[in-house]
Write a protein that holds these residues in place. Structure first.
Motif, short mmCIF file in Angstrom:
data_model
loop_
_atom_site.label_atom_id
_atom_site.label_comp_id
_atom_site.label_asym_id
_atom_site.label_seq_id
_atom_site.Cartn_x
_atom_site.Cartn_y
_atom_site.Cartn_z
N SER A 244 0.82 -1.21 0.00
CA SER A 244 0.00 0.00 0.00
C SER A 244 0.85 1.26 0.00
O SER A 244 0.47 2.27 -0.60
CB SER A 244 -0.94 -0.01 1.21
OG SER A 244 -0.20 0.05 2.43
N GLU A 248 0.99 3.90 -3.03
CA GLU A 248 0.73 5.32 -2.84
C GLU A 248 1.78 6.18 -3.52
O GLU A 248 1.47 7.21 -4.14
CB GLU A 248 0.67 5.65 -1.35
CG GLU A 248 0.28 7.07 -1.03
CD GLU A 248 -1.12 7.40 -1.46
OE1 GLU A 248 -1.38 8.58 -1.79
OE2 GLU A 248 -1.98 6.48 -1.48
N ARG A 252 -1.18 4.82 -7.28
CA ARG A 252 -2.14 3.77 -7.63
C ARG A 252 -3.35 3.79 -6.68
O ARG A 252 -3.26 4.27 -5.55
CB ARG A 252 -1.48 2.40 -7.56
CG ARG A 252 -0.24 2.27 -8.43
CD ARG A 252 -0.59 2.30 -9.91
NE ARG A 252 0.58 2.19 -10.76
CZ ARG A 252 1.15 1.04 -11.11
NH1 ARG A 252 0.64 -0.09 -10.65
NH2 ARG A 252 2.18 1.02 -11.90
N ARG A 253 -4.42 3.23 -7.14
CA ARG A 253 -5.62 3.14 -6.31
C ARG A 253 -5.39 2.25 -5.09
O ARG A 253 -6.02 2.43 -4.05
CB ARG A 253 -6.79 2.61 -7.15
CG ARG A 253 -8.09 2.49 -6.37
CD ARG A 253 -9.22 2.01 -7.26
NE ARG A 253 -10.44 1.79 -6.49
CZ ARG A 253 -11.30 2.73 -6.15
NH1 ARG A 253 -11.07 3.99 -6.53
NH2 ARG A 253 -12.38 2.46 -5.44
N GLU A 254 -4.49 1.29 -5.21
CA GLU A 254 -4.19 0.40 -4.09
C GLU A 254 -3.38 1.08 -3.01
O GLU A 254 -3.03 0.45 -2.00
CB GLU A 254 -3.44 -0.83 -4.60
CG GLU A 254 -4.24 -1.72 -5.54
CD GLU A 254 -4.24 -1.21 -6.97
OE1 GLU A 254 -3.56 -0.19 -7.22
OE2 GLU A 254 -4.93 -1.81 -7.81
N GLY A 255 -3.03 2.33 -3.19
CA GLY A 255 -2.21 3.05 -2.22
C GLY A 255 -2.92 3.26 -0.89
O GLY A 255 -4.15 3.18 -0.80
N ILE A 256 -2.15 3.57 0.13
CA ILE A 256 -2.69 3.71 1.48
C ILE A 256 -3.64 4.90 1.58
O ILE A 256 -4.49 4.95 2.48
CB ILE A 256 -1.53 3.81 2.49
CG1 ILE A 256 -2.01 3.50 3.91
CG2 ILE A 256 -0.85 5.16 2.42
CD1 ILE A 256 -0.89 3.35 4.91
N ALA A 257 -3.50 5.89 0.69
CA ALA A 257 -4.44 7.01 0.60
C ALA A 257 -5.07 7.06 -0.78
O ALA A 257 -5.38 8.14 -1.30
CB ALA A 257 -3.73 8.32 0.93
N TYR A 258 -5.26 5.88 -1.39
CA TYR A 258 -5.88 5.73 -2.71
C TYR A 258 -5.12 6.48 -3.79
O TYR A 258 -5.70 6.93 -4.78
CB TYR A 258 -7.34 6.18 -2.67
CG TYR A 258 -8.18 5.41 -1.69
CD1 TYR A 258 -8.65 4.13 -2.00
CD2 TYR A 258 -8.48 5.93 -0.44
CE1 TYR A 258 -9.40 3.40 -1.09
CE2 TYR A 258 -9.23 5.22 0.48
CZ TYR A 258 -9.69 3.95 0.15
OH TYR A 258 -10.42 3.23 1.06
N GLY A 259 -3.82 6.65 -3.60
CA GLY A 259 -3.00 7.29 -4.61
C GLY A 259 -3.12 8.79 -4.69
O GLY A 259 -2.56 9.41 -5.59
N LYS A 260 -3.81 9.42 -3.74
CA LYS A 260 -4.03 10.87 -3.80
C LYS A 260 -3.18 11.64 -2.82
O LYS A 260 -3.17 12.87 -2.85
CB LYS A 260 -5.51 11.16 -3.52
CG LYS A 260 -6.45 10.55 -4.55
CD LYS A 260 -7.89 10.89 -4.25
CE LYS A 260 -8.82 10.29 -5.31
NZ LYS A 260 -10.25 10.61 -5.04
#
Length: 347
Positions: A244, A248, A252-260
């Protein structure tokens, strides 16, 4: 220096079958050429006969000669070894590289055998090396006492923490695992950033693995942590996964903050992230402690900042408010000067 071909008297006087001599010139398959080597005036024969000569006569003897020279003196530079070998009578230009790899592997072996020879004394002794433990049990879950060095802590108008630590081998192994995992994660992020796969900012905390690991193993999951923008290690210790966190960084969407959020804005349960504004997380951390006190929670807040934020006005204001209200907060200053600045003289 060895001249000519000292391995085979038949080759010195000529090939009995073909009536020709070989030289050190390479002219290609099936061709005939003449050249003068060191002390030689010979002809070359290539093609199938040349391949057979290389495989059956020259290569085995050349390798044996190399190994004999190295065994006699392993400190001889490889470049000097090849001057002591006769020029190959036949063969492609890649032959010296082939023999170079053989000699290097054999010459490096004695160095590897002595690579882990213990030194007679340590040149540098750290506080950690001065710590010691006695009566260490064999069981992983049985506690034992570690005595810390008397110089482990320097305090000012405050009592130092205890100089003894009760710990188990299982806990120490877990700490080591956490530190190694964090370091390898940061090194992977560094490589991805240099490959231009991580865009934008990428603030690493390589070398500070012990800070996040030590804090996490000294508090509970209900305690709260907030830090500056070098926050990957804290996000991992607070429950985030390496997948995650790297996700991030890659957006990516799989990131710990949804990549944002990117490198500076990662969050986990009771981890209130990295913060991109220098020193801005300190008063926010004081607010977390105020909420804990107001809700009568038996927990504390760990507020971390770098030495670059130690001159911010809001940091001192948060200190004063925390003391006036007796908030359950612990402020910690991480030395990040060595992470971002070369060794220069600071005036």
């Amino acid at each position: 220096m060895l001249k000519g071909d000292p391995w085979d008297s038949e080759e010195k006087s000529g090939d009995s079958k073909n009536g020709v001599r070989r030289s050190n010139t390479y002219a290609g398959s099936g061709s005939v050429a003449s050249a003068g080597g060191p002390g030689q005036h010979q002809r070359c024969i290539y093609g199938e006969e040349g391949k057979s000569y290389m495989a059956e006569k020259y290569l085995p003897k050349a390798i044996d000669k190399l190994l004999m020279i190295i065994d006699q003196d392993s400190t001889v530079p490889i470049s000097l070894i090849f001057f002591q070998l006769p020029s190959p009578s036949i063969g492609p230009p890649a032959l010296p590289r082939m023999l170079f790899r053989t000699a290097w592997a054999r010459q490096a072996a004695p160095l590897r055998r002595h690579a882990f020879t213990p030194l007679a004394r340590r040149s540098v002794t750290t506080d950690a090396a001065s710590s010691h433990a006695e009566n260490v049990p064999q069981e992983d879950d049985k506690p034992f006492t570690v005595q810390l060095s008397d110089e482990s802590f320097e305090t000012y108008e405050i009592d130092p923490p205890p100089y003894t630590l009760e710990v188990t081998k299982k806990e120490l192994k877990q700490m080591y695992h956490d530190m190694v995992s964090t370091r390898r994660m940061e090194m992977a992020a560094d490589r991805l950033y240099k490959e231009k796969k991580i865009r934008g900012f990428c603030h690493l905390a390589t070398g500070q693995e012990a800070v996040a690991t030590g804090i996490e193993h000294a508090i509970t999951r209900d305690d709260k942590i907030i830090t500056a923008y070098r926050c990957h290690n804290y996000a991992y210790m607070r429950g985030g996964t390496i997948r995650s966190i790297i996700g991030e960084l890659l957006g990516r969407r799989e990131g710990i903050a949804y990549g944002k959020g990117g490198s500076m804005h990662m969050f986990a349960p009771n981890f209130y992230g990295g913060n991109g504004i220098v020193g801005a997380q300190v008063p926010v951390g004081a607010g977390l402690a105020f909420a804990q006190q107001y809700n009568e929670e038996p927990t504390t807040s760990i507020v971390l900042y770098g030495d670059g934020a130690s001159n911010q006005g809001q940091v001192f204001e948060a200190f004063n408010m925390a003391k006036l209200w007796n908030l359950p907060v612990l402020f910690g200053c991480e030395s990040k000067f060595s992470l971002t600045t070369a060794h220069v003289k600071v005036k």
